[in-house]
Design an enzyme around this catalytic site. Structure first.
Site, mmCIF file in Angstrom:
data_model
loop_
_atom_site.group_PDB
_atom_site.id
_atom_site.type_symbol
_atom_site.label_atom_id
_atom_site.label_comp_id
_atom_site.label_asym_id
_atom_site.label_seq_id
_atom_site.Cartn_x
_atom_site.Cartn_y
_atom_site.Cartn_z
ATOM 1 N NE ARG A 276 8.002 -2.736 10.661
ATOM 2 C CZ ARG A 276 6.833 -2.485 11.250
ATOM 3 N NH1 ARG A 276 6.120 -3.474 11.753
ATOM 4 N NH2 ARG A 276 6.395 -1.263 11.334
ATOM 5 C CG HIS B 122 -1.312 1.320 1.716
ATOM 6 N ND1 HIS B 122 -2.258 2.091 1.066
ATOM 7 C CD2 HIS B 122 -0.885 2.071 2.768
ATOM 8 C CE1 HIS B 122 -2.393 3.248 1.704
ATOM 9 N NE2 HIS B 122 -1.570 3.257 2.731
#
Lengths: 564, 139
Positions: A451, A387
């Site tokens: 991550r 996004h």
């Protein structure tokens, strides 16, 4: 309500040389160069993150020891230095042009530059030494070297110096024009920085009050949950601090660049006031899964997040109207004929048009993030970076590149090198990010964590392989596009200076014409900046005092950990 | 850049958008649904396949299947081998030993490996049987 039109300056009418002084213009150039250097370094490191997905680890992540060090470098340089430097540079300039006068203080202008440069150098050194691999969100209890937090202080102070200078410039202008409406370009510039001034209080309290003393050993322990809440008080509004300088270009320059006019003066002011009011009390939508925060408060922040979607919808309408106006003036006919009549040969325009198109998808996926229940599906998954590469990574970054295609030639007084290459750069970026984010978001929907060094993960799920390949391919295409941008910039730098009046005239900045619906007396209510700032502050208190009252007293019980 | 090329690039842009992103959206899947248990594993599949699915979800973080070292011992060639326990005794790895290792790992700690394996007593009997069959299949 009066409907009588009043005259208002939309931009500078004074002599350019009088407005743009040498003592200040070098700082504007310096901030921009620092910003673009951060974009180049941080963006290039980003490619290593992308190709790691398909298990390609070139000499581990550039100069870095591990994936997460590179990821931190990528995030910090792009999210903080690239964006802050560009905002300081571009909005300082729009302030000067908007109010038709130099910035009030040379010391603040120069101080802002040195603080940005100092923060960037300190941050880059400590990150390269692998002493601050805490990712760009620097969540406690991960503890970085104190120099990292000091660098963050410098970077924020550089924006505060610019804010102070913009406010002082506005006050000086107001003293000379006590009854006039605030010039629109000055208005959008100052509201952008006032919003950021309020928003940055959260991270200022976090870094100065908690993380810096903790990293220096003055405090033994910290409170990660309180830290996260303070971080996100700033952390969502920062998105609008990235976006609003670009909105200034979309509202002020793009209509002129496509041969049209802005739709409405009042609607523009309304939009920027909405951003001032509602950008900040929305941070909890980043903390939907955090314990210790009442669901009711999360729901209130959810509603406010949807409110902040509204000014972006108005922006979509307003800018589309300006584009259509320009396209029809250029001879475009029929329902969509005006689209092809837009100046598709101008890279400054094309980059921003494509950024806008990509942003529609960024906005829609943002609503997914903001919705409390739907967010649970994608929380902490690769959907989220998918996004934000559509929003900050393209709506903002590609627009900045587009702005550079006229701003840099103007600042250097040298013509743009190879506009054709610049056009290809814009197209490659837009198509590249669609592929990249498609990979990230579909991976996220298939529960792929964000991550995470996925290329080395010993686990995998069906669907991840395609997602990883798309992410890697898209990332490489974006890197090629980034390289083209720097070829164009370096080529421009090496170009000969414009000498004839015609050559120099071609480099004039696209200053706005009066909007189709020009200023009206009733819209002066938007100019009461002190009042709107107070309302924004009260909204922050309403949104956060219940959260803190239910949470406090803080539990300073977590020692620092180093997980890298 | 010619008008044609611009049009072509716009077409590519929207094609990537449409084809790429339509693929993400759930248009409705009318293929027969597989019945799964609480761990999302097919309830009535081949035991080795059931075991492989459980392995990739819950074991692969620590145990490899290619002989390389991990947090715990590799599953390759494990079944039927003689292994040394923490107390120095030796055991032949069979179904009963694996059942105990999965549900009460403290009782079967191996020499040379940290005592960190959690109990997987949440697995159903079919899943444990599948996992044992999968480990047995790895020569």
């Amino acid at each position: 309500m009066s409907t009588a039109a009043t005259t208002v300056n939309h931009a500078a009418t004074r002599d350019e040389a009088h407005v743009e002084t040498d003592q200040q213009m070098w700082t504007i150039k310096g901030q921009l160069i620092t910003s673009l250097a951060a974009l180049g370094l941080g963006g290039f490191i980003g490619m290593f993150q992308a190709i790691e997905r398909i298990q390609i680890t070139l000499p581990p992540f550039g100069p870095f020891e591990n994936y997460y060090q590179g990821l931190t470098f990528h995030g910090v340089l792009l999210a903080f230095v690239f964006t802050f430097g560009f905002a300081n540079s571009f909005v300082s300039w729009t302030t000067m042009r908007g109010f038709g006068r130099p910035l009030r203080s040379n010391m603040l202008a120069q101080g802002s530059f040195w603080l940005l440069l100092g923060g960037t150098v300190l941050g880059a050194i400590i990150l390269t030494l692998n002493e601050a691999t805490v990712l760009f969100t620097f969540y406690a209890p991960m503890q970085a070297h104190s120099t990292f937090y000091l660098a963050a202080v410098f970077l924020v102070l550089s924006t505060w110096a610019t804010l102070a200078n913009i406010v002082l410039t506005y006050r000086a202008w107001r003293a000379e024009h006590p009854t006039e409406a605030v010039p629109l370009m000055g208005f959008v510039s100052i509201t952008t920085y006032i919003m950021w001034g309020l928003a940055s209080l959260g991270v200022a309290i976090l870094v100065l009050g908690m993380l810096l003393p903790w990293s220096l050993g003055i405090m033994d322990n910290t409170d990660p949950q309180l830290g996260r809440t303070l971080f996100w008080l700033t952390g969502h509004a920062i998105v609008y601090f990235w976006l609003l300088p670009v909105y200034i270009s979309w509202y002020m320059m793009i209509p002129k660049q496509v041969g049209g006019r802005l739709y409405s003066d009042g609607l523009t002011r309304f939009v920027f006031i909405l951003f001032l009011l509602f950008s900040i009390p929305t941070g909890l939508h980043h903390q939907y899964t955090d314990p210790g925060i009442h669901e009711g408060m999360k729901s209130i922040h959810l509603l406010l997040t949807f409110v902040i979607f509204y000014p972006s919808l108005i922006t979509a309408f307003t800018i589309m109207a300006a584009l259509e106006h320009g396209g029809r003036r250029a001879g475009g006919k029929g329902l969509f004929g005006w689209v092809m009549a837009l100046p598709w040969n101008n890279p400054a325009v094309v980059a921003q048009l494509l950024a806008m198109l990509v942003f529609t998808l960024g906005g829609v996926t943002g609503l997914v993030n903001a919705s409390l229940t739907v967010n649970m599906v994608i929380h902490n998954t690769a959907f989220v970076p998918g996004h934000f590469h559509l929003t900050v990574g393209t709506a903002v970054a590609l627009s900045v590149l587009g702005i550079c295609y006229w701003f840099v030639p103007y600042l250097l007084q040298k013509p743009l090198f190879s506009p054709k290459l610049a056009l290809w750069q814009a197209w490659l970026w837009a198509i590249g990010v669609l592929i990249f984010s498609r990979g990230q978001m579909s991976g996220g929907l298939d529960a792929q964590p964000r991550r995470t060094m996925l290329g080395e993960a010993s686990y995998s799920l069906p669907g991840w392989e395609v997602a990883n390949w798309l992410t890697a391919i898209g990332g490489v295409v974006m890197t090629i596009s980034g390289l083209l941008f720097f070829v164009v910039m370096i080529g421009t730098f090496l170009n000969k200076r414009a000498e004839t009046p015609e050559e120099r005239g071609a480099l004039d900045p696209p200053m706005p014409d009066p909007p189709i619906h020009d200023h009206r007396k009733s819209w002066k209510v938007f100019d009461r900046l002190g009042f709107w700032t107070l309302v924004a502050f009260i909204l922050i208190l309403i949104a956060y005092i219940p959260v803190l009252m239910l949470y406090l007293p803080a539990e300073f019980s977590s020692p620092g950990v180093r997980v890298w | 850049m010619s008008r044609k090329l611009t049009g072509g690039l716009l077409l590519v842009f929207f094609a990537v958008l449409a084809i790429g992103y339509a693929g993400v959206m759930p248009f409705g899947d009318d293929s027969p649904r597989e019945v799964t248990d609480d761990n999302g594993v097919a309830a009535n599949g081949d035991p080795v396949e059931v075991g492989e699915a459980i392995y990739s979800q819950q074991c692969s973080g620590c145990h490899t299947i290619d002989g390389s070292s991990g947090v715990g011992p590799t599953f390759q060639g494990l079944y039927g081998s003689e292994v040394t326990m923490e107390d120095g005794s030796t055991v032949i790895v069979d179904g009963d030993h694996l059942l105990l290792a999965i549900t009460d790992p403290r009782a079967t700690n191996r020499e040379g490996y940290p005592d960190v394996m959690p109990s997987f007593d949440n697995l159903s009997e079919d899943e444990i049987a599948g996992l044992v069959a999968f480990i047995e299949s790895l020569e």
